[in-house]
Design a protein around this motif. Sequence first.
Motif, short mmCIF file in Angstrom:
data_model
loop_
_atom_site.label_atom_id
_atom_site.label_comp_id
_atom_site.label_asym_id
_atom_site.label_seq_id
_atom_site.Cartn_x
_atom_site.Cartn_y
_atom_site.Cartn_z
N ASN A 1 0.81 -1.22 0.00
CA ASN A 1 0.00 0.00 0.00
C ASN A 1 0.84 1.26 0.00
N THR A 2 2.14 1.11 -0.21
CA THR A 2 3.03 2.27 -0.30
C THR A 2 4.00 2.08 -1.46
N THR A 3 4.54 3.18 -1.92
CA THR A 3 5.53 3.13 -3.01
C THR A 3 6.75 2.32 -2.61
N GLU A 4 7.18 2.46 -1.36
CA GLU A 4 8.37 1.76 -0.88
C GLU A 4 8.17 0.24 -0.93
N LYS A 5 6.99 -0.23 -0.55
CA LYS A 5 6.73 -1.67 -0.57
C LYS A 5 6.70 -2.21 -2.00
N TRP A 6 6.14 -1.45 -2.93
CA TRP A 6 6.15 -1.87 -4.33
C TRP A 6 7.58 -1.94 -4.84
N ASP B 1 -5.18 5.20 -10.73
CA ASP B 1 -3.85 5.53 -10.18
C ASP B 1 -3.91 5.74 -8.66
N GLU B 2 -4.56 4.80 -7.97
CA GLU B 2 -4.69 4.88 -6.51
C GLU B 2 -3.90 3.80 -5.78
N LEU B 3 -3.00 3.08 -6.47
CA LEU B 3 -2.28 1.98 -5.86
C LEU B 3 -0.90 2.36 -5.33
N LYS C 1 6.60 5.83 -9.77
CA LYS C 1 6.63 6.52 -11.06
C LYS C 1 7.69 5.90 -11.96
N PRO C 2 7.51 5.99 -13.30
CA PRO C 2 8.53 5.46 -14.21
C PRO C 2 9.90 6.09 -13.95
N CYS C 3 10.95 5.29 -14.09
CA CYS C 3 12.30 5.79 -13.89
C CYS C 3 13.26 4.99 -14.77
N GLU D 1 12.90 6.13 -18.30
CA GLU D 1 11.47 6.32 -18.02
C GLU D 1 10.66 5.04 -18.25
N VAL D 2 11.16 3.93 -17.70
CA VAL D 2 10.48 2.64 -17.83
C VAL D 2 9.44 2.51 -16.71
N PRO D 3 8.18 2.21 -17.05
CA PRO D 3 7.13 2.10 -16.00
C PRO D 3 7.26 0.80 -15.21
N TYR D 4 6.69 0.77 -14.04
CA TYR D 4 6.58 -0.45 -13.24
C TYR D 4 5.35 -1.23 -13.72
N VAL D 5 5.51 -2.56 -13.84
CA VAL D 5 4.46 -3.35 -14.50
C VAL D 5 4.16 -4.64 -13.74
#
Length: 336
Positions: free
Chosen positions: A146-151, A238-240, A244-246, A254-258
């Motif tokens: 539920n956070t960017t860090e965990k993803w 976009d609520e997950l 962001k792409p990096c 700028e590759v997205p996370y998938v």
Amino acid sequence: MASQDEDDMIALVGLCVVLNKKKKCKRKMWSKKWLTKRNEYTHTRLLKDLVGEPSDFRNYLRMDEDAYKQLLLLVTPLIEKKDTVMRKSISPYERLIATLRFLATGRSYECLKYSTLISPQALGKIIPETCEAIYKVLKNVLQFPNTTEKWEVNAEQFEERWNFPHCLGAMDGKHIDIVPSADSGSYYYNYKGRHSMVLLAIVDAKYRFLLVDFGTNGRVSDGGVLQRTKFYEKLQSDELEIPKPCNVTEHFKEVPYVFVVDDAFPLSINMMKPFRQAQLDSAVREIYNYRVSRARHVVENAFGILASRFRIFHTQINLEPENIVKSLFMNSKGMS
């Protein structure tokens, strides 16, 4: 003559009343005599002897003794029943064992009654109720990021173990075979020629389930099941909290996370699937397909581990659809 006929009719009615009273007064036992000897013949006595044999205990209940005791402690308040002046209730200990054996073997209630000494009618209430209790006490075990860090931690594990950067999880659907109810027609009939309900799951790099959705009829494709979930709604809006792409390397910016998926799912900026065979016109695409398939094998292997542990997934489940949902996953529409 009329009075004689009336007397005969009254006598006949009286006889019928007496016979009906005699039928109503006939008493029956609560259950068959051999079912009342649960303490003597049930498999719970066997389980006590298996405590000294860890491998046999784990094979019998599909979990070790410590895990079983902890689970029993958690579910007891939810499944414990009070004794009455008429008879003793079935203990939480017996209820949990019967439920775990049902999941471990996939046997019918009629077959289970001989090892549990519990009637099929009682098992039909006990097992869904116990599964519902297990879900309530263990639902937080599924840790959906539920956070960017965990993803980002998930993505790092996929890159380290499966050589696929920016992968958040592997997604796939599995058809769970069922015996359809008489009035269901072709509602559960799938493209494989069987009746089923769909289990949709997202798995991380270590074969751990992050998300489970179960309960959609087998006629719906995996992509259709996905579009009915809360997960898909949040993904589209976009609520997950997806990163962001990096940049991956200096050549891939700028590759997205998938999420990696198969051909049954729609292609999108956050979902990558292999090229079709007709599109494999270069070595680069073949290497890409290999990497996607390698990462996606995680969810296939997770399904295999699940079915190997709980053999009910290898059988045609002969229960009402709502009880199948209770007995397996407790449908949460994709945000367990």
